[in-house]
Design an enzyme around this catalytic site. Structure first.
Site, PDB file in Angstrom:
ATOM      1  N   GLU A   1      16.735  15.926 -48.686  1.00  0.00           N
ATOM      2  CA  GLU A   1      16.748  17.259 -48.093  1.00  0.00           C
ATOM      3  C   GLU A   1      17.906  17.329 -47.100  1.00  0.00           C
ATOM      4  OE1 GLU A   1      11.945  17.861 -48.407  1.00  0.00           O
ATOM      5  OE2 GLU A   1      12.787  16.570 -46.862  1.00  0.00           O
TER       6      GLU A   1
ATOM      7  N   ALA B   1      26.547  23.680 -24.097  1.00  0.00           N
ATOM      8  CA  ALA B   1      26.864  23.369 -25.491  1.00  0.00           C
ATOM      9  C   ALA B   1      26.759  24.625 -26.327  1.00  0.00           C
ATOM     10  CB  ALA B   1      25.899  22.315 -26.023  1.00  0.00           C
TER      11      ALA B   1
ATOM     12  N   GLU C   1      32.610  27.556 -24.565  1.00  0.00           N
ATOM     13  CA  GLU C   1      31.177  27.427 -24.253  1.00  0.00           C
ATOM     14  C   GLU C   1      30.955  27.115 -22.778  1.00  0.00           C
ATOM     15  OE1 GLU C   1      28.440  28.103 -25.793  1.00  0.00           O
ATOM     16  OE2 GLU C   1      29.142  28.420 -27.828  1.00  0.00           O
TER      17      GLU C   1
ATOM     18  N   GLY D   1      19.835  11.719 -40.761  1.00  0.00           N
ATOM     19  CA  GLY D   1      18.892  11.571 -41.861  1.00  0.00           C
ATOM     20  C   GLY D   1      18.712  12.843 -42.665  1.00  0.00           C
TER      21      GLY D   1
ATOM     22  N   GLU E   1      25.020  18.167 -38.876  1.00  0.00           N
ATOM     23  CA  GLU E   1      25.549  18.695 -37.618  1.00  0.00           C
ATOM     24  C   GLU E   1      26.267  17.600 -36.833  1.00  0.00           C
ATOM     25  OE1 GLU E   1      24.433  21.341 -33.689  1.00  0.00           O
ATOM     26  OE2 GLU E   1      23.268  19.559 -34.117  1.00  0.00           O
TER      27      GLU E   1
ATOM     28  N   GLU F   1      24.230  37.649 -26.207  1.00  0.00           N
ATOM     29  CA  GLU F   1      23.167  38.613 -25.869  1.00  0.00           C
ATOM     30  C   GLU F   1      21.750  38.053 -26.082  1.00  0.00           C
ATOM     31  OE1 GLU F   1      23.291  41.165 -30.039  1.00  0.00           O
ATOM     32  OE2 GLU F   1      24.137  42.052 -28.222  1.00  0.00           O
TER      33      GLU F   1
ATOM     34  N   GLU G   1      20.984  34.862 -25.337  1.00  0.00           N
ATOM     35  CA  GLU G   1      21.051  33.574 -24.651  1.00  0.00           C
ATOM     36  C   GLU G   1      20.625  33.742 -23.192  1.00  0.00           C
ATOM     37  OE1 GLU G   1      24.450  30.186 -25.270  1.00  0.00           O
ATOM     38  OE2 GLU G   1      25.136  32.097 -24.497  1.00  0.00           O
TER      39      GLU G   1
END
Lengths: 180, 180
Positions: free
Chosen positions: B37, B75, B91, B114, B118, B137, B139
């Protein structure tokens, strides 16, 4: 400030072997709504183990999401109902053939809290003995040994591309530096 | 040893806002097959920024997958086509109102190799100036400042539950110890 994002509506996208995927419509603190994608995972454990010769045991394995191999400390998923320390002991022995007599707890961290609840518990041990290797039938790993200077160089040269392994290596360097 | 797991059959499960989910039937090195997956993500950046007063800037935010808030270094996700250094600068300024004049690269790590690709790039800077805060908006974040001794205690007491933040804190402690 109340940050909570309450679920208004939830849709199950996928119920899989190691992950479940959900889509949540949530209400935001400002009264607006937003979409949140959530990947549920049962949790994992990892162990940074040091041999009597002072070498850290790593495993190299193919990671399908990356389409390449990755060098990592031994790790694995929690079995249903299994406690984290037992899981860490089990994974270390299965993947490396070494059994830990005791474990120190480095920490519990979320690797990707933006979209997943996977919590990984990381342990350290230099108290190990020979046990029995026993890989899962779909698991292929190659053990690699790193000395402390290998670790120091790998961290300095930014060669570690796995979060739990970098945490374990930095922990080893901090322990080493503090005891100098 | 050839570890490669070749895809025999691929099914797209979900194409979402920040993740895509796929199911792969793969051939294993021993000739058997297995299910993998895969959660695809465009990648992320994070910045450990130290103010002129010697404090690290953290943000507290609600993380839906965990159903609670988490304290993290600033982040965010890469925009399509954006380079990682620009994204990190953006950021940091958006979430904290501080602009970095330069960044040091701590490393690029996979948080959950696994099941996800990312890759998060982590930077460090003590070279910042006042900029302009500008949250997305959807956040909501609360800035928190940690001194070096707060960091030392948080690491020692295993209070940091975010992988990138623990990596950044350990890095700061290693830099500090080396320069003593």
């Amino acid at each position: 400030m109340n940050f909570e994002e309450k679920t208004i509506e939830k849709e199950s996208i996928y119920q899989g072997r190691i992950i479940d995927v959900e889509k949540h419509l949530v209400s935001l603190p400002n009264g607006e709504t937003a979409l949140r994608e959530v990947v549920k995972h049962n949790g994992a454990v990892a162990v940074c183990a040091v041999t009597p010769e002072g070498k850290v045991i790593l495993v190299k394995q193919f990671r399908k999401p990356l389409e390449h191999t990755l060098v990592e400390i031994p790790a694995g998923k929690l079995e249903p109902g299994e406690d984290r320390v037992s899981a860490a002991m089990r994974e270390l022995e299965e993947e490396t053939g070494y059994r830990a007599r005791s474990l120190q707890h480095i920490g519990d961290v979320y690797g990707t809290p933006g979209f997943s609840n996977e919590l990984i518990s990381i342990y350290f041990t230099d108290d190990i003995e020979k046990g029995e290797m026993n890989l899962d039938e779909d698991e292929f790993v190659e053990p690699i040994l790193y000395s402390l200077s290998d670790i120091e160089n790998a961290v300095k040269n930014r060669e570690i591309n796995d979060a739990k392994t970098l945490i374990a290596f930095q922990h080893a360097l901090l322990v080493y530096n503090h005891s100098k």
